[in-house]
Design an enzyme around this catalytic site. Structure first.
Site, PDB file in Angstrom:
ATOM      1  N   HIS A 168       8.329   7.168 -18.490  1.00  0.00           N
ATOM      2  CA  HIS A 168       7.333   6.259 -19.076  1.00  0.00           C
ATOM      3  C   HIS A 168       6.136   7.015 -19.636  1.00  0.00           C
ATOM      4  O   HIS A 168       5.277   6.405 -20.286  1.00  0.00           O
ATOM      5  CB  HIS A 168       6.841   5.247 -18.033  1.00  0.00           C
ATOM      6  CG  HIS A 168       7.910   4.328 -17.542  1.00  0.00           C
ATOM      7  ND1 HIS A 168       8.704   3.591 -18.395  1.00  0.00           N
ATOM      8  CD2 HIS A 168       8.328   4.031 -16.282  1.00  0.00           C
ATOM      9  CE1 HIS A 168       9.559   2.878 -17.679  1.00  0.00           C
ATOM     10  NE2 HIS A 168       9.361   3.133 -16.402  1.00  0.00           N
ATOM     11  N   ASP A 205      18.206   4.940 -16.269  1.00  0.00           N
ATOM     12  CA  ASP A 205      17.280   4.259 -15.364  1.00  0.00           C
ATOM     13  C   ASP A 205      17.252   2.790 -15.773  1.00  0.00           C
ATOM     14  O   ASP A 205      17.510   2.451 -16.928  1.00  0.00           O
ATOM     15  CB  ASP A 205      15.889   4.880 -15.529  1.00  0.00           C
ATOM     16  CG  ASP A 205      14.866   4.369 -14.532  1.00  0.00           C
ATOM     17  OD1 ASP A 205      14.671   5.023 -13.495  1.00  0.00           O
ATOM     18  OD2 ASP A 205      14.265   3.310 -14.807  1.00  0.00           O
ATOM     19  N   HIS A 207      14.832   0.919 -16.265  1.00  0.00           N
ATOM     20  CA  HIS A 207      13.726   0.641 -17.182  1.00  0.00           C
ATOM     21  C   HIS A 207      13.871   1.431 -18.474  1.00  0.00           C
ATOM     22  O   HIS A 207      14.429   2.536 -18.474  1.00  0.00           O
ATOM     23  CB  HIS A 207      12.388   1.003 -16.524  1.00  0.00           C
ATOM     24  CG  HIS A 207      12.091   0.248 -15.267  1.00  0.00           C
ATOM     25  ND1 HIS A 207      12.588   0.635 -14.036  1.00  0.00           N
ATOM     26  CD2 HIS A 207      11.378  -0.872 -15.050  1.00  0.00           C
ATOM     27  CE1 HIS A 207      12.182  -0.206 -13.115  1.00  0.00           C
ATOM     28  NE2 HIS A 207      11.444  -1.146 -13.696  1.00  0.00           N
ATOM     29  N   ASP A 285      17.373   2.872  -9.675  1.00  0.00           N
ATOM     30  CA  ASP A 285      16.802   1.524  -9.581  1.00  0.00           C
ATOM     31  C   ASP A 285      17.739   0.470 -10.178  1.00  0.00           C
ATOM     32  O   ASP A 285      17.399  -0.707 -10.242  1.00  0.00           O
ATOM     33  CB  ASP A 285      15.421   1.445 -10.242  1.00  0.00           C
ATOM     34  CG  ASP A 285      15.385   2.087 -11.621  1.00  0.00           C
ATOM     35  OD1 ASP A 285      16.438   2.523 -12.111  1.00  0.00           O
ATOM     36  OD2 ASP A 285      14.288   2.170 -12.202  1.00  0.00           O
TER      37      ASP A 285
END
Length: 358
Positions: A168, A205, A207, A285
């Site tokens: 991120h 991931d 995200h 995740d």
């Protein structure tokens, strides 16, 4: 008046060239690349990775002792010897300036800024020196691991940084527990030091990896395959425009559907781009029960996912680096260790070092 545009263009071009020269010089003078004895396995970890300070780390769902527990599982299970792990060096300010702006790095002197990036409000109340030592030092050590991983992968065929994967964070903005842009840094070092010119990021991931997407928004040397839950953070619609190949999932996607989509995505990526290095962001995740990922992938599904990505690189004889990235359940460490053990059993990685030769 007519000379202004061309003059302006010339200045801009000169500034860009100067910036690129400075970046190159910083990379060439960095100490983060170093020779690793063949007795060591290309599995990178330092006890400094783990974040622990007065229990404050428990205020974020991320398991900040995950990295150490992965290695302990691997040692106890006999997958590797503790002495065969590679310890990286900590990234310095000059190392970080390869991607990050001076103003962004200066902003990290503010405990409030760091607290917002790592999403732990009480950190804002701590003196900056404590935040540097207890939070930023572990992250900088992991950045050193991510950068070194590309060198080891080029030499050995694969490398795993047991930490890293801060997808991120971009050059001028952190967020989502990601303070430094280790993926972008790893790739820029590989461009210069390893003479690599085509990199594929496979970001699995849960995200979206909006940080590296912004950093390589106009760089054709980097192909990004990002498979993520589109219904969760970061909702970065600008960054989505920079994804070479996106696979958007819905909350509740289960193992069989997930793996089928991955199979198809890897086929398309393999036909579309011919990488010299694969950077694999292997967040866990996606696991069923993860409070932030909201997908329903079984532990065995994670193992099969990782095997598919390693086979993708192995069949093309392309070096691969893996980062562990997100994962917000205590079970993540066990799942990652089991997956690494499976990769070893399948012959996709070798967790036994050579007999001490250098």
């Amino acid at each position: 008046m007519s000379t202004t545009p061309s003059s302006s263009t010339g200045v801009t071009s000169s500034t860009a060239t100067d910036a690129e020269t400075l970046r190159r010089n910083r990379i060439l003078s960095s100490k983060l690349y170093f020779d690793v004895p063949l007795s060591k396995v290309p599995l990178i970890y330092s006890p400094s990775y783990d974040i622990s300070f007065l229990g404050i780390e428990k205020l974020h769902p991320f398991d900040s002792s995950k990295w150490g527990r992965i290695c302990r599982f691997l040692v106890v299970d006999g997958v590797l010897d503790n002495k065969s792990l590679v310890e990286p060096r900590e990234a310095t300010k000059d190392d970080l300036l390869v991607v990050h702006s001076e103003s962004y790095l200066n902003s990290l002197k503010s405990s409030l800024t760091v607290s917002m990036i790592i999403e732990v409000p009480p950190v804002a109340m701590l003196p900056s020196c404590l935040v540097q030592q207890k939070v930023l030092h572990p992250f900088r050590k992991q950045v050193g691991g991510s950068i070194l991983a590309a060198k080891l992968a080029k030499e050995r065929g694969w490398a795993i940084n047991v930490g890293g994967g801060f997808h991120h964070c971009s050059g001028d903005k952190g967020g989502g527990f990601c303070v430094y842009a280790d993926i972008s840094l790893c790739i820029h070092y590989a461009f210069v030091r390893l003479h690599i010119s085509r990199v594929m990021i496979i970001d699995l991931d849960a995200h979206q990896g909006n940080g590296h997407e912004k950093d390589f928004s106009d760089d054709r040397r980097v192909y990004i395959l990002d498979m993520y839950n589109s219904e969760i953070y970061p909702f970065d619609y600008e960054a989505r425009r920079y994804i070479s190949q996106k696979v958007e999932l819905e909350s509740g996607t289960a193992t069989d559907e997930y793996l089928a989509k991955l199979d198809e995505a890897l086929k398309v990526a393999g036909r579309t781009f011919d990488p010299e290095l694969v950077v694999y962001n292997a967040g866990t995740d996606i696991l069923d029960g993860d409070p932030l990922g909201r997908l329903k992938i079984s532990p065995d599904g994670v193992t099969r996912r990782d095997e598919k990505v390693f086979r993708f690189a192995h069949e093309r004889n392309v070096p691969l680096v893996m980062f562990t990235s997100g994962g917000y359940m205590k079970s993540s460490a066990r799942v990652i260790a089991d997956s690494i053990e499976n990769l070893s059993k399948k012959g996709l990685i070798d967790t036994v070092g050579s007999s001490g030769k250098v």
